[in-house]
Design a protein around this motif. Structure first.
Motif, PDB file in Angstrom:
ATOM      1  N   GLN A   2       0.827  -1.195   0.000  1.00 38.43           N
ATOM      2  CA  GLN A   2       0.000   0.000   0.000  1.00 38.43           C
ATOM      3  C   GLN A   2       0.869   1.257   0.000  1.00 38.43           C
ATOM      4  OE1 GLN A   2      -2.518   0.799   3.508  1.00 38.43           O
ATOM      5  NE2 GLN A   2      -4.256   0.853   2.110  1.00 38.43           N
ATOM      6  N   GLY A   3       0.497   2.222  -0.823  1.00 39.46           N
ATOM      7  CA  GLY A   3       1.209   3.488  -0.851  1.00 39.46           C
ATOM      8  C   GLY A   3       0.631   4.470   0.150  1.00 39.46           C
ATOM      9  N   ASN A   4       1.209   5.677   0.155  1.00 38.22           N
ATOM     10  CA  ASN A   4       0.766   6.728   1.057  1.00 38.22           C
ATOM     11  C   ASN A   4       0.214   7.905   0.274  1.00 38.22           C
ATOM     12  OD1 ASN A   4       1.640   5.523   3.562  1.00 38.22           O
ATOM     13  ND2 ASN A   4       3.738   5.984   2.949  1.00 38.22           N
ATOM     14  N   MET A   5      -0.833   8.514   0.794  1.00 45.66           N
ATOM     15  CA  MET A   5      -1.334   9.739   0.214  1.00 45.66           C
ATOM     16  C   MET A   5      -0.660  10.927   0.895  1.00 45.66           C
ATOM     17  SD  MET A   5      -5.235  11.073  -0.394  1.00 45.66           S
ATOM     18  CE  MET A   5      -5.758   9.386  -0.622  1.00 45.66           C
ATOM     19  N   VAL A   6      -0.397  11.968   0.105  1.00 50.69           N
ATOM     20  CA  VAL A   6       0.306  13.152   0.592  1.00 50.69           C
ATOM     21  C   VAL A   6      -0.528  14.379   0.239  1.00 50.69           C
ATOM     22  CG1 VAL A   6       2.471  14.442   0.525  1.00 50.69           C
ATOM     23  CG2 VAL A   6       2.497  11.969   0.103  1.00 50.69           C
ATOM     24  N   LEU A 246       4.192   3.577  -3.601  1.00 51.14           N
ATOM     25  CA  LEU A 246       4.699   4.932  -3.793  1.00 51.14           C
ATOM     26  C   LEU A 246       3.888   5.957  -2.995  1.00 51.14           C
ATOM     27  CD1 LEU A 246       5.236   4.889  -7.663  1.00 51.14           C
ATOM     28  CD2 LEU A 246       7.044   5.056  -5.934  1.00 51.14           C
ATOM     29  N   PRO A 247       4.476   7.137  -2.732  1.00 49.00           N
ATOM     30  CA  PRO A 247       3.688   8.248  -2.205  1.00 49.00           C
ATOM     31  C   PRO A 247       2.973   8.961  -3.346  1.00 49.00           C
ATOM     32  CG  PRO A 247       6.073   8.579  -1.829  1.00 49.00           C
ATOM     33  CD  PRO A 247       5.913   7.453  -2.784  1.00 49.00           C
ATOM     34  N   TYR A 248       1.694   9.252  -3.168  1.00 47.66           N
ATOM     35  CA  TYR A 248       0.891   9.955  -4.165  1.00 47.66           C
ATOM     36  C   TYR A 248       0.468  11.300  -3.575  1.00 47.66           C
ATOM     37  CZ  TYR A 248       0.554   5.679  -6.920  1.00 47.66           C
ATOM     38  OH  TYR A 248       0.844   4.571  -7.681  1.00 47.66           O
ATOM     39  N   ALA A 267     -10.724  10.716  -2.108  1.00 44.74           N
ATOM     40  CA  ALA A 267     -11.604   9.555  -2.253  1.00 44.74           C
ATOM     41  C   ALA A 267     -11.356   8.853  -3.575  1.00 44.74           C
ATOM     42  CB  ALA A 267     -13.062   9.998  -2.145  1.00 44.74           C
ATOM     43  N   PHE A 268     -11.146   9.628  -4.640  1.00 46.59           N
ATOM     44  CA  PHE A 268     -10.865   9.039  -5.950  1.00 46.59           C
ATOM     45  C   PHE A 268      -9.570   8.229  -5.929  1.00 46.59           C
ATOM     46  CE2 PHE A 268      -8.379   9.536  -9.882  1.00 46.59           C
ATOM     47  CZ  PHE A 268      -9.173   8.810 -10.753  1.00 46.59           C
ATOM     48  N   LEU A 269      -8.520   8.798  -5.351  1.00 44.66           N
ATOM     49  CA  LEU A 269      -7.244   8.082  -5.316  1.00 44.66           C
ATOM     50  C   LEU A 269      -7.349   6.787  -4.534  1.00 44.66           C
ATOM     51  CD1 LEU A 269      -4.283  10.602  -4.853  1.00 44.66           C
ATOM     52  CD2 LEU A 269      -4.742   9.066  -6.766  1.00 44.66           C
ATOM     53  N   ARG A 270      -8.038   6.838  -3.418  1.00 37.80           N
ATOM     54  CA  ARG A 270      -8.133   5.644  -2.577  1.00 37.80           C
ATOM     55  C   ARG A 270      -8.861   4.506  -3.290  1.00 37.80           C
ATOM     56  NH1 ARG A 270      -8.676   9.297   2.589  1.00 37.80           N
ATOM     57  NH2 ARG A 270      -6.685   8.815   3.593  1.00 37.80           N
ATOM     58  N   ARG A 271      -9.796   4.846  -4.144  1.00 40.65           N
ATOM     59  CA  ARG A 271     -10.510   3.754  -4.833  1.00 40.65           C
ATOM     60  C   ARG A 271      -9.871   3.386  -6.178  1.00 40.65           C
ATOM     61  NH1 ARG A 271     -14.414   8.085  -5.339  1.00 40.65           N
ATOM     62  NH2 ARG A 271     -14.627   8.741  -7.522  1.00 40.65           N
ATOM     63  N   THR A 272      -8.929   4.210  -6.663  1.00 40.73           N
ATOM     64  CA  THR A 272      -8.375   3.973  -7.991  1.00 40.73           C
ATOM     65  C   THR A 272      -6.993   3.329  -7.942  1.00 40.73           C
ATOM     66  OG1 THR A 272      -9.601   5.904  -8.794  1.00 40.73           O
ATOM     67  CG2 THR A 272      -7.873   5.047 -10.221  1.00 40.73           C
ATOM     68  N   GLY A 276      -5.569   0.619  -2.557  1.00 42.63           N
ATOM     69  CA  GLY A 276      -5.866   1.816  -1.785  1.00 42.63           C
ATOM     70  C   GLY A 276      -4.613   2.526  -1.295  1.00 42.63           C
ATOM     71  N   LEU A 277      -4.803   3.612  -0.566  1.00 42.86           N
ATOM     72  CA  LEU A 277      -3.703   4.409  -0.026  1.00 42.86           C
ATOM     73  C   LEU A 277      -3.927   4.676   1.445  1.00 42.86           C
ATOM     74  CD1 LEU A 277      -3.258   7.065  -2.860  1.00 42.86           C
ATOM     75  CD2 LEU A 277      -1.817   5.086  -2.425  1.00 42.86           C
ATOM     76  N   ALA A 278      -2.853   4.654   2.193  1.00 47.49           N
ATOM     77  CA  ALA A 278      -2.937   4.985   3.622  1.00 47.49           C
ATOM     78  C   ALA A 278      -2.969   6.498   3.797  1.00 47.49           C
ATOM     79  CB  ALA A 278      -1.736   4.392   4.354  1.00 47.49           C
TER      80      ALA A 278
END
Length: 278
Positions: A2-6, A246-248, A267-272, A276-278
């Motif tokens: 799982q990647g990370n959201m930034v 990766l970090p997004y 929300a879009f990134l987490r489902r796409t 998912g993304l943490a």
């Protein structure tokens, strides 16, 4: 993996606490720092930078990257067009540039991140400089390595290296350099394809996500990620398959209701992004 959201707090204004509070509310645990308090991060004094770090620590947030303006410049005798350099000069004498490289490394250290963005010189006609052959680049890469920091090249359309072929040339020549891949920029220069992403993916260390709709006047109308023309549904799975975890970093550039755009984009990134993304 799982990647990370930034999230970049300055998308919501120059008080970093406001953007940090939104990140916390959205369950985003990582930050990208570019500007704060009406200044570029590189020009802030150390006390202000420590304040940003403290605000992040208070909320359980970590600075994932410094979005520096290094190499988004030209010589003083050149004439750049209208460029958003986020409060940093676009005309920088050659003799001053080494000092700014070292300042960026110090700023990254204070903020607690090991990623620093760079660009590839502004395109200014006959006065355009070569990034591939710039002697400052290997010097900066060695200084960054000593500091435990990686320099990451963003594919920026107003700069010299924005398309896959020259990006690959630079990344293969300068092996310590990573790629800060902006998928919206890649689409803007006509290479928003699965093939291009697959070619670049082995070098990617950080991802920018923004979206827009082309306007009739040739400009861009920025919208929440997933609501525009960039084919993220095709590109993100390819990138994740080659480089999982990766970090997004979610951008918006939406001027009205940026918080709403970031919320929708998250929300879009987490489902796409697969997994998912943490």
């Amino acid at each position: 993996m799982q990647g990370n959201m930034v999230l970049n707090p300055d998308e919501l204004g120059q008080d970093p606490a406001v953007g940090m509070d939104l990140a916390h509310a959205l369950g985003v645990r990582h930050l990208e720092i570019r500007t704060a308090y009406n200044s570029n991060a590189l020009t802030l004094d150390d006390a202000r930078l420590r304040e940003i770090r403290h605000l992040a620590d208070e909320r359980g947030l970590r600075v994932a990257a410094l979005a520096s303006p290094l190499w988004k410049w030209c010589r003083p005798e050149a004439a750049p067009g209208k460029v958003d350099s986020f409060g940093f000069p676009t005309q920088v004498p050659t003799e001053d540039r080494e000092r700014w490289v070292h300042r960026a490394l110090v700023v990254a250290g204070i903020l607690g991140t090991d990623r620093v963005r760079v660009f590839s010189h502004l395109s200014v006609g006959e006065q355009t400089e070569s990034f591939l052959d710039d002697p400052l680049l290997p010097y900066a890469l060695k200084a960054a390595e000593r500091a435990g920091i990686q320099l990451l090249l963003e594919n920026e359309p107003v700069c010299t290296v924005a398309e896959p072929a020259p990006l690959l040339d630079v990344l293969r020549e300068h092996t310590g350099l990573g790629l800060w891949l902006d998928l919206g920029n890649l689409y803007e220069v006509g290479h928003g394809t699965a093939q291009a992403v697959e070619e670049l993916a082995p070098y990617v260390e950080y991802v920018h996500v923004k979206d827009y709709l082309p306007r009739n006047d040739g400009m861009k109308a920025f919208v929440a990620a997933g609501a525009g023309a960039v084919p993220y549904g095709e590109l993100l799975p390819v990138l994740h398959r080659v480089r999982p975890g990766l970090p997004y970093a979610l951008e918006t550039h939406v001027r009205q209701s940026p918080g709403e755009a970031l919320t929708r984009g998250a929300a879009f990134l987490r489902r796409t992004v697969p997994g998912g993304l943490a």
